[in-house]
Design an enzyme around this catalytic site. Structure first.
Site, short mmCIF file in Angstrom:
data_model
loop_
_atom_site.label_atom_id
_atom_site.label_comp_id
_atom_site.label_asym_id
_atom_site.label_seq_id
_atom_site.Cartn_x
_atom_site.Cartn_y
_atom_site.Cartn_z
N TRP A 320 0.84 -1.21 0.00
CA TRP A 320 0.00 0.00 0.00
C TRP A 320 0.87 1.26 0.00
O TRP A 320 0.53 2.26 -0.62
CB TRP A 320 -0.90 -0.01 1.24
CG TRP A 320 -1.84 1.17 1.30
CD1 TRP A 320 -3.07 1.25 0.74
CD2 TRP A 320 -1.60 2.43 1.93
NE1 TRP A 320 -3.62 2.48 0.98
CE2 TRP A 320 -2.74 3.22 1.71
CE3 TRP A 320 -0.54 2.98 2.65
CZ2 TRP A 320 -2.86 4.52 2.18
CZ3 TRP A 320 -0.65 4.27 3.12
CH2 TRP A 320 -1.80 5.03 2.90
N HIS A 321 2.01 1.17 0.67
CA HIS A 321 2.87 2.35 0.78
C HIS A 321 3.62 2.66 -0.49
O HIS A 321 4.13 3.76 -0.67
CB HIS A 321 3.84 2.19 1.96
CG HIS A 321 3.20 2.47 3.28
ND1 HIS A 321 2.51 1.51 3.97
CD2 HIS A 321 3.10 3.61 4.00
CE1 HIS A 321 2.02 2.05 5.08
NE2 HIS A 321 2.37 3.32 5.12
N GLY A 322 3.75 1.70 -1.37
CA GLY A 322 4.44 2.00 -2.62
C GLY A 322 4.71 0.77 -3.45
O GLY A 322 4.80 -0.34 -2.93
N PHE A 468 1.51 7.84 -1.56
CA PHE A 468 0.87 6.59 -1.15
C PHE A 468 -0.60 6.52 -1.54
O PHE A 468 -1.21 7.48 -1.83
CB PHE A 468 1.05 6.38 0.35
CG PHE A 468 2.47 6.48 0.75
CD1 PHE A 468 3.44 5.80 0.02
CD2 PHE A 468 2.87 7.28 1.78
CE1 PHE A 468 4.76 5.89 0.37
CE2 PHE A 468 4.19 7.38 2.14
CZ PHE A 468 5.15 6.69 1.43
#
Lengths: 468, 398
Positions: A320-322, A468
């Site tokens: 999800w963060h990248g 994000f």
């Protein structure tokens, strides 16, 4: 548009105040919706259409889920369709380049595609929409029949591009009935200024250190002390950047009559990693808990299944963060630590003095941020090696070549103070309410003034969590 | 009852305090925007030496392209009430390191970075640019060399190299960007070449400002003498009449401003000479040549190098009405400004071309049309590496 821009502070916000507060209640959602779209379109006008598409499709699908509520199979299929639609948008716009790169590397192919730019805040608003559709399916919230109200919820500018991830259930009632009192408005202003100061005064200055060192072409040659200082700077940068944004979002919410949930609770004052994840990006962890972990069975299942559930949640949290392997690694890093803590370490930690527990958590959090910050795995390995083998290097040369970074030492002090509930403690100790209010108001105005000075003097500004 | 009243009174006081606070907030944020949009804008910044951005009405195209948004943020930054004053007062206040001397262990034989791109050379007060290598700028170098080889064919061409600070790595004691050797090894045809004799930090300090990237009056005069020798006009060298030093306000050079090190300034000295009268044309307009005016109001951060020697201009012509002498073209950068007049005084007409500031320039045609006999390429390091001289203006070049 950035909260920490003069355009937002001096044009967007005052204009919205005037129009919003002179309008009657029934137009207020529409006003917020239009302003939110302008806010979003400010940086990337073309992606406004993607958001409008997302709002429209989810509006229709949620209505269909509600309509066919009694026909379980149909409503479930529609939910599946909605989930697929939302996840597809995320995959196409966020992960497609990453997927193609990996397919190319794995199968030795040379598939080329035009780079797809990441629409700002897509991860945040997609998760909000998903929570709405799932909650409608579960019957936990009523379906929103007014598309403007749903659009307002999804595009609401305070939390649109960097969270917190506001559940529909949190503001369901406020979307139709909300009041702004003077006290609430003032509370919002105060919270907004705190966030602005965190971002502009602390995070931006910490970023100068972290970016200078970590983005340097000779990053792998630095001695351990320089890497450590940069890592600490990044640790503070990401916290004050993100929590500053959340404070501003919560403050703006208050100004317009909304109450968003808290997103941070002094995460660097944690005594374990489990504790840290209860205090860091609370809206994301609780989202994964409620919409992924628990539906998978949570911990009410056999141990291997529970471990798999935990693994999946942290894999997804990392992703999800990248769209990059370091984020996957970062997610799995926390999976391992949390698993070990839950299996046996927690009991051991409880027996240790508070200071040791604190050091344990803070060291692991910092290691996590190093994985998070360095996208190139080879560089990451070198930095770990240099950091943990205490590579000496030429300390004085490193210091001389980064001498101007010493200008940022005072901000380190602010960052350390701001990471702990020091202000809260003072607040409790001071008994004279009038004196306390006067003092805090003066300090807040000073922070606002200083932030504007920094904004005028400094054009460096990107929010980390936009990615994000 | 009394207690209740007392509590109510206190609450009222708190409300008033909060009301004042909220009004202050609204005035600060609303006032800034209002004044930017509706107030008569300020046009120039003497502090930053540039035009200030002003509010422009948006249209669909500028919004979609994002130029409106960028301009609005810039305009707010520039037009925010007291923004220039804020910048002037706070400019170097956040440079906490400038309040303390650099420890010897740190500075000795090291570049002490005062900024990402400006450093002190060892434990001196000499501010320098960071070293650059030829490899980093190979494409530009090749580009420039092609023009210069054309010059060699078109006229009697002279090269004078001024090695600026980024040509050196004073930490390692080496010349990293050797413009002199580069020209010498690559130029074809007939030409003359000389260089300002700078081998190490001591030489550099003698000829260059401490806080600026340009050469000082000693460097300029040495350059002038070297060039005259190269021209074979050694016996015509003009003597210094006087040396004037401006101490107040002091000179804040490009490096001190760039690195926001406003505690670092220096005296500004210049030489005066006896120069015969001449006509001075700037971009085709007959005008007064730049000169020091004692009476002119001095701004705190006055950039004397420009105000005294003139701004960088696309084309300047000095006409000494001496048809018996030759015509000269100087291929110039800001380094030539202090000695343009001096050199021109030995020629009939001198054409100073700073191609960065010309939209287009056909040098072959220009040399022919103006009967140019000699070309002087005043090759400060950047003349060979820096600017993308595709015969178009590079307005960002310094």
């Amino acid at each position: 548009m950035l909260f920490s821009s003069l355009t937002f502070l001096c044009i967007f916000l005052p204009l919205l105040f005037v129009i919003y507060f002179i309008s009657s209640d029934k137009y207020r959602n529409l006003i917020l919706f239009v302003f939110s779209l302008v806010f979003y379109a400010w940086g990337e006008p073309k992606y406004i259409f993607l958001m409008l598409l997302s709002i429209s499709v989810n509006y229709v699908l949620a209505r269909l889920i509600d309509k066919y509520r009694k026909r379980k199979k149909t409503s479930r299929s529609i939910l599946l369709l909605a989930t697929l639609f939302n996840i597809s948008l995320l995959v196409i716009f966020k992960y497609f380049n990453f997927l193609i790169d990996n397919v190319n590397a794995l199968l030795n192919l040379n598939i080329t595609i035009r780079d797809i730019a990441l629409p700002i805040g897509i991860s945040f608003y997609t998760f909000q929409i998903l929570s709405y559709v799932i909650d409608v399916y579960r019957g936990e919230v009523k379906v929103q029949k007014n598309i403007i109200s749903l659009g307002t919820y999804i595009s609401l500018f305070p939390q649109l591009i960097a969270g917190p991830i506001v559940r529909y259930s949190t503001i369901e009632k406020q979307l139709t009935h909300r009041t702004v009192t003077f006290d609430k408005f003032t509370k919002g202003v105060k919270r907004f200024i705190v966030g602005l100061g965190k971002k502009v005064i602390i995070a931006n200055n910490m970023a100068m250190i972290a970016d200078t060192i970590f983005d340097s072409s000779s990053v792998s040659e630095y001695s351990w002390i320089i890497i450590l200082v940069s890592l600490l700077a990044y640790t503070f940068q990401i916290y004050f950047d993100f929590s500053g944004y959340s404070d501003m979002a919560i403050g703006l919410g208050h100004m317009f009559g909304f109450d968003f949930e808290e997103n941070f609770n002094y995460p660097y004052a944690s005594f374990s990693i489990t504790d840290f994840w209860r205090r860091w990006h609370i809206s994301l962890s609780s989202w994964f808990r409620d919409y992924v972990y628990i539906p998978l069975g949570g911990n009410r299942c056999k141990k291997p299944r529970w471990i798999l559930n935990l693994f999946l949640v942290w894999l997804l949290t990392g992703l999800w963060h990248g769209a990059s392997w370091n984020f996957v690694l970062w997610g799995l890093y926390y999976f391992v630590i949390l698993l070990v803590e839950k299996l046996f370490l927690h009991k051991l930690l409880d027996k240790l003095p508070k200071l040791l527990r604190y050091i344990y958590a803070f060291v692991l959090i910092n290691i996590g941020w190093l994985i998070f910050r360095i996208e190139d795995i080879n560089t990451l390995l070198i930095l770990f090696k240099n950091l943990f083998t205490l590579k000496r290097g030429d300390f004085y040369l490193d210091l001389a070549h980064n001498y101007y970074l010493l200008n940022y030492v005072p901000y380190f002090i602010f960052a350390i103070i701001g990471s702990f509930p020091v202000v809260k403690w003072f607040n409790q100790k001071m008994k004279n309410e009038l004196f306390k209010t006067c003092l805090s108001n003066i300090l807040l105005l000073a922070i606002l003034g200083l932030s504007i000075i920094f904004l005028i003097n400094n054009s460096y500004n990107p929010f980390i969590y936009f990615r994000f | 009852m009394k207690r209740k009243k007392q509590k109510k009174k206190e609450e009222n006081k708190l409300t008033i305090v909060d009301m004042i606070f909220t009004i202050c907030f609204l005035i600060i944020v609303g006032g800034g925007g209002f004044m930017t949009v509706f107030r008569t804008p300020k046009k120039l910044s003497y502090l930053e030496g540039r035009e200030l951005k002003t509010f422009k009405m948006p249209n669909f195209k500028t919004f979609v392209l994002g130029t409106f948004q960028k301009n609005l943020e810039d305009a707010l930054t520039d037009q925010f009430p007291l923004s220039q004053k804020i910048k002037e007062v706070t400019d170097d206040k956040f440079n906490f390191t400038s309040y303390f001397p650099v420890p010897k262990k740190v500075c000795l034989n090291h570049y002490v970075y005062l900024h990402e791109e400006r450093a002190l050379a060892s434990c001196t007060n000499q501010m320098v640019e960071l070293p650059l290598t030829v490899e980093e700028r190979q494409e530009d170098v090749d580009n420039h060399l092609a023009y210069y080889n054309d010059f060699n064919e078109l006229a009697d061409t002279y090269y004078y190299v001024i090695p600026r600070s980024y040509a050196f790595d004073f930490e390692k004691g080496v010349l990293t960007f050797d413009t002199y050797s580069l020209l010498k090894n690559n130029l074809k045809g007939k030409y003359h070449i000389e260089t300002l004799d700078v081998k190490n930090l001591e030489d550099y300090q003698k000829y260059f400002f401490k806080t600026d990237h340009h050469w000082n009056n000693k460097g300029q005069y040495q350059g002038y003498k070297d060039i005259m020798k190269m021209f074979g006009k050694e016996d015509e060298i003009r003597s210094v009449v006087d040396e004037i030093t401006i101490k107040d306000p002091p000179f804040y050079g490009s490096a001190s401003k760039y690195a926001r090190q406003l505690k670092r300034s220096e005296d500004f000295s210049f030489y005066t000479f006896d120069i015969p009268p001449y006509f001075y044309m700037r971009d085709g307009v007959l005008t007064e040549s730049p000169h020091f005016d004692e009476k002119s109001k001095r701004y705190k951060f006055e950039y004397y190098y420009n105000s005294l020697y003139g701004d960088d201009i696309g084309e300047i012509v000095y006409d000494f009405k001496a048809p018996e002498k030759e015509n000269l073209m100087i291929w110039a950068s800001s380094y030539s400004n202090p000695i343009n007049e001096l050199i021109a005084s030995h020629f009939n007409k001198t054409f100073i071309i700073d191609v960065r500031w010309l939209e287009s320039f056909d040098y072959k045609e220009y040399i022919k049309a103006n009967d140019i006999d000699k070309i002087l390429v005043l090759a400060s390091t950047d003349v060979i590496d820096g600017y993308r001289w595709n015969m178009g203006g590079d307005k960002d070049a310094v």
